[in-house]
Design a protein around this motif. Structure first.
Motif, PDB file in Angstrom:
ATOM      1  N   LEU A 113       0.860  -1.188   0.000  1.00 36.67           N
ATOM      2  CA  LEU A 113       0.000   0.000   0.000  1.00 36.67           C
ATOM      3  C   LEU A 113       0.893   1.233   0.000  1.00 36.67           C
ATOM      4  O   LEU A 113       1.706   1.425   0.898  1.00 36.67           O
ATOM      5  CB  LEU A 113      -0.911   0.001   1.231  1.00 36.67           C
ATOM      6  CG  LEU A 113      -1.844   1.203   1.391  1.00 36.67           C
ATOM      7  CD1 LEU A 113      -2.848   1.274   0.252  1.00 36.67           C
ATOM      8  CD2 LEU A 113      -2.559   1.131   2.732  1.00 36.67           C
ATOM      9  N   VAL A 114       0.748   2.080  -1.027  1.00 35.34           N
ATOM     10  CA  VAL A 114       1.603   3.262  -1.144  1.00 35.34           C
ATOM     11  C   VAL A 114       0.842   4.568  -0.996  1.00 35.34           C
ATOM     12  O   VAL A 114       1.451   5.623  -0.864  1.00 35.34           O
ATOM     13  CB  VAL A 114       2.403   3.259  -2.466  1.00 35.34           C
ATOM     14  CG1 VAL A 114       3.402   2.106  -2.477  1.00 35.34           C
ATOM     15  CG2 VAL A 114       1.491   3.200  -3.674  1.00 35.34           C
ATOM     16  N   GLY A 115      -0.499   4.510  -1.028  1.00 38.42           N
ATOM     17  CA  GLY A 115      -1.245   5.741  -0.865  1.00 38.42           C
ATOM     18  C   GLY A 115      -2.726   5.503  -0.717  1.00 38.42           C
ATOM     19  O   GLY A 115      -3.266   4.500  -1.181  1.00 38.42           O
ATOM     20  N   VAL A 116      -3.375   6.454  -0.041  1.00 42.64           N
ATOM     21  CA  VAL A 116      -4.826   6.442   0.121  1.00 42.64           C
ATOM     22  C   VAL A 116      -5.302   7.839  -0.219  1.00 42.64           C
ATOM     23  O   VAL A 116      -4.742   8.827   0.259  1.00 42.64           O
ATOM     24  CB  VAL A 116      -5.245   6.077   1.563  1.00 42.64           C
ATOM     25  CG1 VAL A 116      -6.750   6.109   1.704  1.00 42.64           C
ATOM     26  CG2 VAL A 116      -4.695   4.723   1.956  1.00 42.64           C
ATOM     27  N   LEU A 117      -6.336   7.926  -1.047  1.00 45.88           N
ATOM     28  CA  LEU A 117      -6.852   9.214  -1.481  1.00 45.88           C
ATOM     29  C   LEU A 117      -8.350   9.283  -1.241  1.00 45.88           C
ATOM     30  O   LEU A 117      -9.096   8.422  -1.707  1.00 45.88           O
ATOM     31  CB  LEU A 117      -6.571   9.429  -2.972  1.00 45.88           C
ATOM     32  CG  LEU A 117      -7.149  10.683  -3.609  1.00 45.88           C
ATOM     33  CD1 LEU A 117      -6.483  11.927  -3.035  1.00 45.88           C
ATOM     34  CD2 LEU A 117      -6.974  10.636  -5.109  1.00 45.88           C
ATOM     35  N   TYR A 162      -4.035   2.846  -3.324  1.00 46.84           N
ATOM     36  CA  TYR A 162      -3.054   2.583  -4.373  1.00 46.84           C
ATOM     37  C   TYR A 162      -2.017   1.575  -3.879  1.00 46.84           C
ATOM     38  O   TYR A 162      -1.422   1.760  -2.821  1.00 46.84           O
ATOM     39  CB  TYR A 162      -2.359   3.878  -4.792  1.00 46.84           C
ATOM     40  CG  TYR A 162      -3.305   4.840  -5.464  1.00 46.84           C
ATOM     41  CD1 TYR A 162      -3.484   4.802  -6.835  1.00 46.84           C
ATOM     42  CD2 TYR A 162      -4.026   5.770  -4.721  1.00 46.84           C
ATOM     43  CE1 TYR A 162      -4.369   5.676  -7.455  1.00 46.84           C
ATOM     44  CE2 TYR A 162      -4.910   6.640  -5.330  1.00 46.84           C
ATOM     45  CZ  TYR A 162      -5.072   6.580  -6.696  1.00 46.84           C
ATOM     46  OH  TYR A 162      -5.948   7.443  -7.307  1.00 46.84           O
ATOM     47  N   PHE A 163      -1.829   0.512  -4.669  1.00 57.24           N
ATOM     48  CA  PHE A 163      -0.893  -0.554  -4.336  1.00 57.24           C
ATOM     49  C   PHE A 163       0.115  -0.711  -5.464  1.00 57.24           C
ATOM     50  O   PHE A 163      -0.190  -0.434  -6.625  1.00 57.24           O
ATOM     51  CB  PHE A 163      -1.633  -1.888  -4.172  1.00 57.24           C
ATOM     52  CG  PHE A 163      -2.635  -1.905  -3.069  1.00 57.24           C
ATOM     53  CD1 PHE A 163      -2.290  -2.345  -1.790  1.00 57.24           C
ATOM     54  CD2 PHE A 163      -3.953  -1.488  -3.276  1.00 57.24           C
ATOM     55  CE1 PHE A 163      -3.225  -2.373  -0.767  1.00 57.24           C
ATOM     56  CE2 PHE A 163      -4.891  -1.506  -2.272  1.00 57.24           C
ATOM     57  CZ  PHE A 163      -4.528  -1.954  -1.008  1.00 57.24           C
ATOM     58  N   VAL A 164       1.293  -1.215  -5.120  1.00 56.57           N
ATOM     59  CA  VAL A 164       2.339  -1.487  -6.114  1.00 56.57           C
ATOM     60  C   VAL A 164       3.058  -2.766  -5.704  1.00 56.57           C
ATOM     61  O   VAL A 164       3.140  -3.108  -4.523  1.00 56.57           O
ATOM     62  CB  VAL A 164       3.336  -0.303  -6.218  1.00 56.57           C
ATOM     63  CG1 VAL A 164       4.101  -0.101  -4.935  1.00 56.57           C
ATOM     64  CG2 VAL A 164       4.293  -0.479  -7.389  1.00 56.57           C
TER      65      VAL A 164
END
Length: 65
Positions: free
Chosen positions: A43-47, A58-60
């Motif tokens: 998990l790299v971000g939450v918007l 957002y996942f990578v």
């Protein structure tokens, strides 16, 4: 001392976006996020889109090719 020039392939990444409409479903819990982690996703971000009803996660992960 010997220096060797070894070509390095660039890392390849794949991305995943989880869209959640909070009017229709709950936000992911720890079990769901852990399942993504077990599949290699980070998990790299939450918007929050600003209307407080739509949340994007957002996942990578590194692509295995």
């Amino acid at each position: 001392m010997v220096y060797e020039s070894v070509p390095v392939d660039p890392m390849r990444w794949e991305y995943r976006v989880l869209h959640v409409d909070t009017r229709e479903e709950a936000l992911p819990d720890a079990a769901q996020l852990n399942e993504f982690g077990n599949q290699g996703w980070l998990l790299v971000g939450v918007l929050n889109t600003g209307d407080s009803r739509h949340v994007q996660y957002y996942f990578v992960r590194q692509r295995n090719e």
